[in-house]
Design a protein around this motif. Structure first.
Motif, short mmCIF file in Angstrom:
data_model
loop_
_atom_site.label_atom_id
_atom_site.label_comp_id
_atom_site.label_asym_id
_atom_site.label_seq_id
_atom_site.Cartn_x
_atom_site.Cartn_y
_atom_site.Cartn_z
N ARG A 2 104.33 96.83 54.01
CA ARG A 2 105.28 97.04 55.03
C ARG A 2 105.33 98.57 55.96
O ARG A 2 105.92 99.02 54.97
N ILE A 3 104.77 98.73 57.46
CA ILE A 3 105.64 99.79 57.87
C ILE A 3 105.95 99.74 59.29
O ILE A 3 105.23 98.73 59.97
N ASN A 4 107.31 100.34 59.32
CA ASN A 4 107.96 100.32 60.53
C ASN A 4 108.45 101.54 61.07
O ASN A 4 109.05 102.46 60.67
N ALA A 5 109.45 100.91 62.53
CA ALA A 5 109.81 102.48 62.43
C ALA A 5 111.31 102.29 62.90
O ALA A 5 111.23 100.86 63.89
N VAL A 6 112.54 103.29 62.42
CA VAL A 6 113.28 102.79 63.52
C VAL A 6 113.37 103.86 64.93
O VAL A 6 112.63 104.85 64.43
N ASN A 7 114.38 104.00 65.90
CA ASN A 7 113.93 104.40 67.09
C ASN A 7 115.63 104.11 67.80
O ASN A 7 115.94 103.77 68.43
N PRO A 8 116.40 105.32 67.10
CA PRO A 8 117.61 105.48 67.33
C PRO A 8 117.48 106.35 68.59
O PRO A 8 117.13 107.47 69.05
N VAL A 51 110.94 107.35 60.84
CA VAL A 51 111.75 107.46 62.24
C VAL A 51 111.73 108.01 62.79
O VAL A 51 110.96 109.82 62.86
N SER A 52 111.63 107.00 64.16
CA SER A 52 111.53 107.74 65.50
C SER A 52 112.18 107.82 66.09
O SER A 52 113.82 108.46 66.21
N GLU A 61 125.95 106.33 65.37
CA GLU A 61 126.48 106.67 63.63
C GLU A 61 125.61 106.85 62.45
O GLU A 61 125.36 105.76 63.08
N VAL A 62 125.26 107.77 61.55
CA VAL A 62 124.92 107.38 61.50
C VAL A 62 124.27 106.35 59.72
O VAL A 62 123.09 105.45 59.57
N HIS A 63 125.71 105.99 59.52
CA HIS A 63 125.35 104.76 58.77
C HIS A 63 124.74 103.16 59.04
O HIS A 63 124.01 102.50 58.64
N GLU A 64 125.22 103.77 60.62
CA GLU A 64 124.51 102.52 62.01
C GLU A 64 122.20 102.53 61.81
O GLU A 64 121.99 101.48 61.55
N VAL A 65 122.45 103.35 61.41
CA VAL A 65 120.68 103.64 61.57
C VAL A 65 120.51 103.69 59.53
O VAL A 65 119.53 102.84 59.44
N VAL A 66 121.28 104.37 59.18
CA VAL A 66 120.37 103.76 57.79
C VAL A 66 121.09 102.22 56.85
O VAL A 66 120.00 102.36 56.26
N LEU A 106 112.03 99.37 66.30
CA LEU A 106 113.49 99.04 66.59
C LEU A 106 114.01 99.81 66.75
O LEU A 106 114.92 100.47 66.76
N PRO A 107 114.66 99.76 68.48
CA PRO A 107 115.14 100.92 68.87
C PRO A 107 116.95 100.24 67.95
O PRO A 107 117.63 99.16 68.18
N ILE A 108 118.06 101.62 68.03
CA ILE A 108 119.34 101.41 67.02
C ILE A 108 119.59 102.28 68.52
O ILE A 108 120.39 103.45 68.37
N ASP A 109 119.99 101.75 69.56
CA ASP A 109 120.26 102.58 70.70
C ASP A 109 121.29 102.32 71.80
O ASP A 109 120.97 102.86 72.55
#
Length: 244
Positions: A173-179, A134-135, A211-216, A235-238
């Motif tokens: 696999r290793i990935n990141a999400v960027n909220p 989680v970035s 919202e939290v669920h959008e990252v989850v 992955l930007p979640i922004d």
């Protein structure tokens, strides 16, 4: 799209509140066995009352050796979410050495340590696996009074990209999400003042915070076999913040 983690064991750091707490609940609903890691025993025990099937591990992940010792007791893990994070904000001219050490210890060093442990046990088992870090959008854009925090999240993204080249041949696999700003309980407190929120929201094309669920939901997807060809992505979640 149904995501099923039946037969998989997942470990989540920062599991006692916010995104981590909701993620634990959803992983269990998807059939995973979950190990929840956080500093607060009290908050973890409250979570276990709600989700009795989980294992809880009260742990300060800034301690490299104690973290490894604790993880070695947990048995095989297939899925890892490095969710724990720390924000200490303020002008660059007022940043202390202690601030820098604490931020890098939690936001970067712990991710390297736990991902290393995860990779070694997966490789020794010759088992595939998935890691999500989680970035933050702060890794992709400069934010006022966030200089060291931005630096730590930039390091998370760089680590994610580099690690994928080493772990991919092993089926890991290793990935990141960027909220962006997410409306956790703390997020609602920190961004409830329109004067504070308006300048940030104005930069988001969707004109709202997440919202939290959008990252989850994004994390669940990246962990799952539905994302079997996605590796090394941040992955930007922004809502489009980093696109403008």
């Amino acid at each position: 799209m149904e995501i099923n983690f039946k037969g998989k064991r997942a470990l989540v750091t920062g599991a006692s509140k916010g995104i981590g707490r909701d993620l634990v609940i959803q992983l269990v609903k998807c059939g995973a066995e979950v190990v929840a890691v956080a500093r607060s025993r009290e908050l973890l025990e409250n979570l276990k009352k709600e989700v009795p099937s989980i294992e809880i591990v009260p742990l300060d992940i800034s301690d490299w050796k104690k973290t490894k010792e604790a993880l070695n007791k947990q048995g095989p893990i297939d899925l890892l979410v490095n969710n724990a994070g720390l924000a200490i904000l303020g002008p660059l001219t007022e940043v202390s050495e202690e601030n820098v050490d604490e931020l890098f210890s939690i936001n970067v060093k712990s991710i390297i340590n736990i991902s290393q442990w995860m990779a070694k046990q997966l490789i020794s088992r010759k088992a595939p696996g998935s890691i999500v870090n989680v970035s933050s959008q702060a890794s992709m854009a400069g934010l006022e009074n966030h200089s060291v925090y931005c630096a730590t999240k930039g390091a998370v993204d760089a680590f994610t990209r580099a690690a994928c080249t080493e772990l991919g041949p092993h089926g890991i696999r290793i990935n990141a999400v960027n909220p962006t700003v997410i409306m956790t309980a703390m997020g609602k407190i920190g961004w409830s003042d329109p004067k504070v929120a308006a300048p940030m929201m104005a930069k988001i094309p969707l004109k709202r915070f997440g919202e939290v669920h959008e990252v989850v939901d994004a994390i669940l997807y990246l962990l799952s076999d539905k994302a079997s060809m996605i590796n090394g992505v941040c992955l930007p979640i922004d809502g489009g913040f980093t696109a403008t």
